[in-house]
Scaffold this motif. Sequence first.
Motif, mmCIF file in Angstrom:
data_model
loop_
_atom_site.group_PDB
_atom_site.id
_atom_site.type_symbol
_atom_site.label_atom_id
_atom_site.label_comp_id
_atom_site.label_asym_id
_atom_site.label_seq_id
_atom_site.Cartn_x
_atom_site.Cartn_y
_atom_site.Cartn_z
ATOM 1 N N THR A 112 17.300 5.302 4.261
ATOM 2 C CA THR A 112 15.984 5.429 3.617
ATOM 3 C C THR A 112 14.911 5.725 4.654
ATOM 4 O OG1 THR A 112 15.451 3.058 3.786
ATOM 5 C CG2 THR A 112 16.585 3.787 1.781
ATOM 6 N N ASP A 113 13.819 6.296 4.162
ATOM 7 C CA ASP A 113 12.610 6.474 4.970
ATOM 8 C C ASP A 113 11.669 5.323 4.648
ATOM 9 O OD1 ASP A 113 13.403 8.901 6.117
ATOM 10 O OD2 ASP A 113 12.471 10.088 4.523
ATOM 11 N N GLU A 114 10.981 4.819 5.656
ATOM 12 C CA GLU A 114 9.987 3.786 5.434
ATOM 13 C C GLU A 114 8.617 4.440 5.318
ATOM 14 O OE1 GLU A 114 10.658 -0.049 6.846
ATOM 15 O OE2 GLU A 114 8.572 -0.345 7.494
ATOM 16 N N TRP A 115 8.062 4.391 4.106
ATOM 17 C CA TRP A 115 6.738 4.925 3.812
ATOM 18 C C TRP A 115 5.719 3.810 3.932
ATOM 19 C CZ3 TRP A 115 5.076 9.823 2.271
ATOM 20 C CH2 TRP A 115 6.097 10.784 2.133
ATOM 21 N N MET A 116 4.537 4.136 4.462
ATOM 22 C CA MET A 116 3.505 3.136 4.645
ATOM 23 C C MET A 116 2.145 3.754 4.367
ATOM 24 S SD MET A 116 3.091 0.661 7.965
ATOM 25 C CE MET A 116 4.793 0.152 7.815
ATOM 26 N N ALA A 117 1.253 2.932 3.823
ATOM 27 C CA ALA A 117 -0.149 3.296 3.609
ATOM 28 C C ALA A 117 -0.970 2.026 3.788
ATOM 29 C CB ALA A 117 -0.356 3.878 2.216
ATOM 30 N N PHE A 118 -2.277 2.197 3.960
ATOM 31 C CA PHE A 118 -3.154 1.043 4.154
ATOM 32 C C PHE A 118 -4.352 1.137 3.226
ATOM 33 C CE2 PHE A 118 -0.731 1.478 7.989
ATOM 34 C CZ PHE A 118 -0.398 0.165 8.308
ATOM 35 N N ILE A 119 -4.728 -0.013 2.659
ATOM 36 C CA ILE A 119 -5.900 -0.111 1.795
ATOM 37 C C ILE A 119 -6.791 -1.238 2.317
ATOM 38 C CG2 ILE A 119 -4.676 0.736 -0.233
ATOM 39 C CD1 ILE A 119 -4.587 -2.209 -1.239
ATOM 40 N N ARG A 120 -8.008 -1.301 1.779
ATOM 41 C CA ARG A 120 -8.913 -2.399 2.104
ATOM 42 C C ARG A 120 -9.073 -3.253 0.852
ATOM 43 N NH1 ARG A 120 -11.308 -2.571 6.585
ATOM 44 N NH2 ARG A 120 -11.429 -0.312 6.831
ATOM 45 N N ASP A 121 -8.911 -4.577 1.001
ATOM 46 C CA ASP A 121 -9.059 -5.463 -0.151
ATOM 47 C C ASP A 121 -10.529 -5.753 -0.438
ATOM 48 O OD1 ASP A 121 -9.932 -7.577 1.514
ATOM 49 O OD2 ASP A 121 -8.116 -8.770 1.257
ATOM 50 N N SER A 122 -10.783 -6.564 -1.423
ATOM 51 C CA SER A 122 -12.147 -6.870 -1.845
ATOM 52 C C SER A 122 -12.940 -7.633 -0.797
ATOM 53 C CB SER A 122 -12.118 -7.697 -3.135
ATOM 54 O OG SER A 122 -11.480 -8.947 -2.902
ATOM 55 N N GLU A 123 -12.246 -8.215 0.176
ATOM 56 C CA GLU A 123 -12.887 -9.033 1.205
ATOM 57 C C GLU A 123 -12.995 -8.321 2.543
ATOM 58 O OE1 GLU A 123 -14.138 -12.005 -0.179
ATOM 59 O OE2 GLU A 123 -13.410 -10.691 -1.785
ATOM 60 N N GLY A 150 -1.289 -3.486 4.384
ATOM 61 C CA GLY A 150 -0.278 -2.442 4.466
ATOM 62 C C GLY A 150 0.587 -2.467 3.221
ATOM 63 N N LEU A 151 0.906 -1.305 2.703
ATOM 64 C CA LEU A 151 1.815 -1.158 1.569
ATOM 65 C C LEU A 151 3.012 -0.352 2.051
ATOM 66 C CD1 LEU A 151 -0.845 -0.203 -1.120
ATOM 67 C CD2 LEU A 151 0.098 -2.474 -0.650
ATOM 68 N N VAL A 152 4.207 -0.843 1.778
ATOM 69 C CA VAL A 152 5.430 -0.254 2.321
ATOM 70 C C VAL A 152 6.442 -0.054 1.204
ATOM 71 C CG1 VAL A 152 7.331 -0.594 3.972
ATOM 72 C CG2 VAL A 152 5.060 -1.502 4.498
ATOM 73 N N SER A 153 7.143 1.079 1.232
ATOM 74 C CA SER A 153 8.279 1.269 0.346
ATOM 75 C C SER A 153 9.407 1.947 1.108
ATOM 76 C CB SER A 153 7.907 2.068 -0.918
ATOM 77 O OG SER A 153 7.487 3.369 -0.601
ATOM 78 N N HIS A 154 10.624 1.682 0.666
ATOM 79 C CA HIS A 154 11.809 2.321 1.235
ATOM 80 C C HIS A 154 12.301 3.319 0.196
ATOM 81 C CE1 HIS A 154 12.065 -1.726 3.350
ATOM 82 N NE2 HIS A 154 11.746 -0.843 4.269
ATOM 83 N N GLU A 155 12.352 4.578 0.604
ATOM 84 C CA GLU A 155 12.732 5.641 -0.314
ATOM 85 C C GLU A 155 13.876 6.451 0.276
ATOM 86 O OE1 GLU A 155 9.280 7.779 -1.666
ATOM 87 O OE2 GLU A 155 8.064 5.953 -1.589
ATOM 88 N N PRO A 156 14.717 7.023 -0.584
ATOM 89 C CA PRO A 156 15.824 7.832 -0.064
ATOM 90 C C PRO A 156 15.310 8.885 0.911
ATOM 91 C CG PRO A 156 16.039 7.556 -2.421
ATOM 92 C CD PRO A 156 14.684 6.995 -2.042
ATOM 93 N N ARG A 157 16.037 9.064 1.987
ATOM 94 C CA ARG A 157 15.650 10.007 3.025
ATOM 95 C C ARG A 157 15.677 11.425 2.476
ATOM 96 N NH1 ARG A 157 19.281 9.131 7.386
ATOM 97 N NH2 ARG A 157 18.093 7.233 7.650
#
Length: 125
Positions: A99-110, A115-122
Amino acid sequence: MEILQVAQHADDLDRASAFYSELLGGPPAGRFDPPGLLFFNIGTSRLLLEQAASSAVIYLLVDDVRALIEELRSRSVEIVEEPHVIFSHTDDRLGPAGTDEWMAFIRDSEGNVLGLVSHEPRHDP
């Protein structure tokens, strides 16, 4: 051994409760006010939100980071970094092999970065 609890800074527990309830898909597990503690269960771990806590970067494993980012964008959540592949898992040491490790970042209310991560088929180019 496993992680029991992670603490995260929150200035406004009502605002943080609304944000995390929507992000995590459920209400807090508990709130103690005073002293100002808000808990969410995430898997077998707890997320503690409180004013006295330091800010931390917490990484949440999600089903599909790209789809979630689009959903969060439609709700006007600040996207700090767009989804991208961090690396490919050739074995099972850090995630499912193949799998590929996908990552993104968001800012919470505070103002904390998540970091948000998912494992998806390569997908080889």
